[in-house]
Design an enzyme around this catalytic site. Sequence first.
Site, mmCIF file in Angstrom:
data_model
loop_
_atom_site.group_PDB
_atom_site.id
_atom_site.type_symbol
_atom_site.label_atom_id
_atom_site.label_comp_id
_atom_site.label_asym_id
_atom_site.label_seq_id
_atom_site.Cartn_x
_atom_site.Cartn_y
_atom_site.Cartn_z
ATOM 1 N N ARG A 77 -19.203 -18.348 12.324
ATOM 2 C CA ARG A 77 -18.900 -17.028 11.761
ATOM 3 C C ARG A 77 -19.544 -16.861 10.380
ATOM 4 N NH1 ARG A 77 -12.820 -14.661 11.424
ATOM 5 N NH2 ARG A 77 -13.379 -12.470 11.490
ATOM 6 N N LYS A 80 -10.389 -5.202 10.523
ATOM 7 C CA LYS A 80 -11.485 -4.559 9.768
ATOM 8 C C LYS A 80 -12.784 -4.490 10.573
ATOM 9 C CE LYS A 80 -9.393 -5.450 5.401
ATOM 10 N NZ LYS A 80 -9.388 -6.089 4.098
ATOM 11 N N ASN A 109 -12.338 -0.982 5.788
ATOM 12 C CA ASN A 109 -10.916 -1.062 5.399
ATOM 13 C C ASN A 109 -10.320 0.323 5.153
ATOM 14 O OD1 ASN A 109 -11.926 -0.341 2.861
ATOM 15 N ND2 ASN A 109 -10.444 -1.630 1.789
ATOM 16 N N ASP A 115 -13.065 -2.827 -0.366
ATOM 17 C CA ASP A 115 -12.585 -4.151 -0.804
ATOM 18 C C ASP A 115 -13.466 -4.755 -1.893
ATOM 19 O OD1 ASP A 115 -10.330 -4.396 0.784
ATOM 20 O OD2 ASP A 115 -11.403 -5.367 2.430
ATOM 21 N N MET A 155 -7.451 -13.734 -2.875
ATOM 22 C CA MET A 155 -7.286 -12.314 -2.531
ATOM 23 C C MET A 155 -5.848 -12.001 -2.092
ATOM 24 S SD MET A 155 -10.661 -11.040 -0.560
ATOM 25 C CE MET A 155 -12.301 -11.246 -1.231
ATOM 26 N N ALA A 181 -12.535 -9.163 4.762
ATOM 27 C CA ALA A 181 -12.476 -9.095 3.291
ATOM 28 C C ALA A 181 -13.686 -9.780 2.677
ATOM 29 C CB ALA A 181 -11.185 -9.729 2.792
ATOM 30 N N SER A 233 0.806 -1.223 0.000
ATOM 31 C CA SER A 233 0.000 0.000 0.000
ATOM 32 C C SER A 233 0.843 1.279 0.000
ATOM 33 C CB SER A 233 -0.976 -0.007 1.178
ATOM 34 O OG SER A 233 -1.911 -1.036 0.989
ATOM 35 N N ASN A 273 -16.669 -21.161 5.812
ATOM 36 C CA ASN A 273 -15.622 -20.707 6.731
ATOM 37 C C ASN A 273 -15.197 -21.829 7.663
ATOM 38 O OD1 ASN A 273 -14.023 -18.436 7.550
ATOM 39 N ND2 ASN A 273 -15.113 -18.498 9.507
ATOM 40 N N ARG A 274 -13.925 -21.762 8.105
ATOM 41 C CA ARG A 274 -13.382 -22.755 9.045
ATOM 42 C C ARG A 274 -14.273 -22.828 10.298
ATOM 43 N NH1 ARG A 274 -7.420 -21.505 11.165
ATOM 44 N NH2 ARG A 274 -8.496 -19.594 11.754
HETATM 45 P P1 NDP Z 1 -9.591 -11.578 8.721
HETATM 46 O O1 NDP Z 1 -8.563 -11.775 9.784
HETATM 47 O O2 NDP Z 1 -10.722 -10.635 8.967
HETATM 48 O O3 NDP Z 1 -10.278 -13.013 8.392
HETATM 49 C C1 NDP Z 1 -9.453 -14.123 8.201
HETATM 50 C C2 NDP Z 1 -10.275 -15.254 7.577
HETATM 51 O O4 NDP Z 1 -9.373 -16.295 7.225
HETATM 52 C C3 NDP Z 1 -11.317 -15.876 8.496
HETATM 53 O O5 NDP Z 1 -12.414 -16.287 7.736
HETATM 54 C C4 NDP Z 1 -10.551 -17.093 9.057
HETATM 55 O O6 NDP Z 1 -11.376 -18.146 9.456
HETATM 56 C C5 NDP Z 1 -9.785 -17.513 7.847
HETATM 57 N N1 NDP Z 1 -8.581 -18.309 8.113
HETATM 58 C C6 NDP Z 1 -7.410 -17.886 8.642
HETATM 59 N N2 NDP Z 1 -6.519 -18.894 8.676
HETATM 60 C C7 NDP Z 1 -7.156 -19.974 8.155
HETATM 61 C C8 NDP Z 1 -6.754 -21.320 7.923
HETATM 62 N N3 NDP Z 1 -5.523 -21.768 8.247
HETATM 63 N N4 NDP Z 1 -7.635 -22.165 7.373
HETATM 64 C C9 NDP Z 1 -8.879 -21.727 7.053
HETATM 65 N N5 NDP Z 1 -9.318 -20.478 7.250
HETATM 66 C C10 NDP Z 1 -8.460 -19.608 7.801
HETATM 67 O O7 NDP Z 1 -8.799 -11.215 7.405
HETATM 68 P P2 NDP Z 1 -9.321 -10.401 6.126
HETATM 69 O O8 NDP Z 1 -10.684 -10.879 5.815
HETATM 70 O O9 NDP Z 1 -9.114 -8.967 6.315
HETATM 71 O O10 NDP Z 1 -8.290 -10.870 4.987
HETATM 72 C C11 NDP Z 1 -8.352 -12.182 4.435
HETATM 73 C C12 NDP Z 1 -7.332 -12.334 3.299
HETATM 74 O O11 NDP Z 1 -7.654 -11.485 2.210
HETATM 75 C C13 NDP Z 1 -5.886 -11.992 3.685
HETATM 76 O O12 NDP Z 1 -5.017 -12.922 3.072
HETATM 77 C C14 NDP Z 1 -5.675 -10.620 3.089
HETATM 78 O O13 NDP Z 1 -4.314 -10.396 2.789
HETATM 79 C C15 NDP Z 1 -6.512 -10.722 1.835
HETATM 80 N N6 NDP Z 1 -6.981 -9.432 1.359
HETATM 81 C C16 NDP Z 1 -6.539 -8.963 0.153
HETATM 82 C C17 NDP Z 1 -6.986 -7.778 -0.333
HETATM 83 C C18 NDP Z 1 -6.507 -7.308 -1.655
HETATM 84 O O14 NDP Z 1 -6.746 -6.137 -1.977
HETATM 85 N N7 NDP Z 1 -5.903 -8.136 -2.463
HETATM 86 C C19 NDP Z 1 -7.914 -6.915 0.412
HETATM 87 C C20 NDP Z 1 -8.343 -7.509 1.642
HETATM 88 C C21 NDP Z 1 -7.864 -8.704 2.112
HETATM 89 P P3 NDP Z 1 -11.944 -18.255 10.957
HETATM 90 O O15 NDP Z 1 -13.073 -17.252 11.055
HETATM 91 O O16 NDP Z 1 -12.412 -19.659 11.029
HETATM 92 O O17 NDP Z 1 -10.807 -17.940 11.892
#
Ligand code: NDP
Length: 286
Positions: A165, A75, A96, A111, A224, A140, A26, A160-161
């Site tokens: 949620r 977020k 975001n 997003d 993403m 996201a 960014s 979702n895992r």
């Molecule tokens: P959050 O922390 O809000 O959410 C994370 C999510 O990932 C939850 O649904 C979580 O599940 C899940 N998760 C994490 N680890 C695992 C795993 N090992 N196995 C399965 N599920 C898993 O993050 P964001 O939503 O903000 O971001 C998510 C992704 O999107 C990131 O990689 C981020 O870099 C990317 N992103 C990219 C953008 C872009 O512009 N390209 C913009 C925004 C995000 P649980 O609820 O079960 O813990």
Amino acid sequence: MSSLFDFDAPPDRYAVMGNPVSHSLSPRIHTEFARRARQRLEYTAIQVDEGGFAQAVGNFQGAGGKGLNITVPFKQPAFALAERLSERAERARAVNTLRFDAGTIYGDNTDGAGLVRDLCVNLGLNITGRRVLLLGAGGAARGAIAPLLDLHPATLVVANRHVDRARELRSDFARADALRAGGFDDLEGEAFDLLINATSASLHGEALKLPASLLASGAWCYDMMYAAEPTPFLKWAAVYGAAGTSDGLGMLVEQAAESFAWWRGVRPDTSGMVRSLREYLRDRGA
Ligand code: NDP
């Protein structure tokens, strides 16, 4: 707001806050946007400890900062902190982008707009009437749901895992008939035309445990997350025969352009930026 020609004024200050944030492109993107739009601003990356988010935002605002991008995992805390919300942030219940104006904290979510622009304009994909799987239920994913539903997919399944949620997210979009929610195990036997990974698993180098049957003939997979090398999700997609794959570099540029426009009132030129960032990532090796 200072222009390039207000030489006496200090540059307006912006930053991205997250954890981890050292990988973030960014600062590079917004610095280039400012150059192209002839705007004078400074943009940095700030690593914030979990539990320290509200304090860090307060410190930045108190020091005269103009706005913030918010990334993993803040977020939803940013949504809670914002005093005034854009309609799309309200729908997503995740923020975001923050803007500080006359002591008020405004929140937006760019997003979803960035994702849809990358999918439909840059990659030329058609979502209408297609079966779409959205993996993840974090900030996201929340931002992506309403813009994806606006394109009228046949179905939009959120998996979702932690299944609770996903179900909570489903209940926030109560009137969306095309939307379903569940866990990864519930996907057994289903097939999709577009699979979007909105989990942060790839960020930690982890592969998702997904049924092999998920890819319909001609399916596309979109992560993403972005990186110099294909992410674990995109490697999985290639093994199971996806017709096309993309990481989230285009989304990153497009959501950043939306944030920049919201802050500065000028939409920056994004042309050629994905290519130059891809080269930068390759040179950097990450
Ligand atoms: P959050 O922390 O809000 O959410 C994370 C999510 O990932 C939850 O649904 C979580 O599940 C899940 N998760 C994490 N680890 C695992 C795993 N090992 N196995 C399965 N599920 C898993 O993050 P964001 O939503 O903000 O971001 C998510 C992704 O999107 C990131 O990689 C981020 O870099 C990317 N992103 C990219 C953008 C872009 O512009 N390209 C913009 C925004 C995000 P649980 O609820 O079960 O813990």
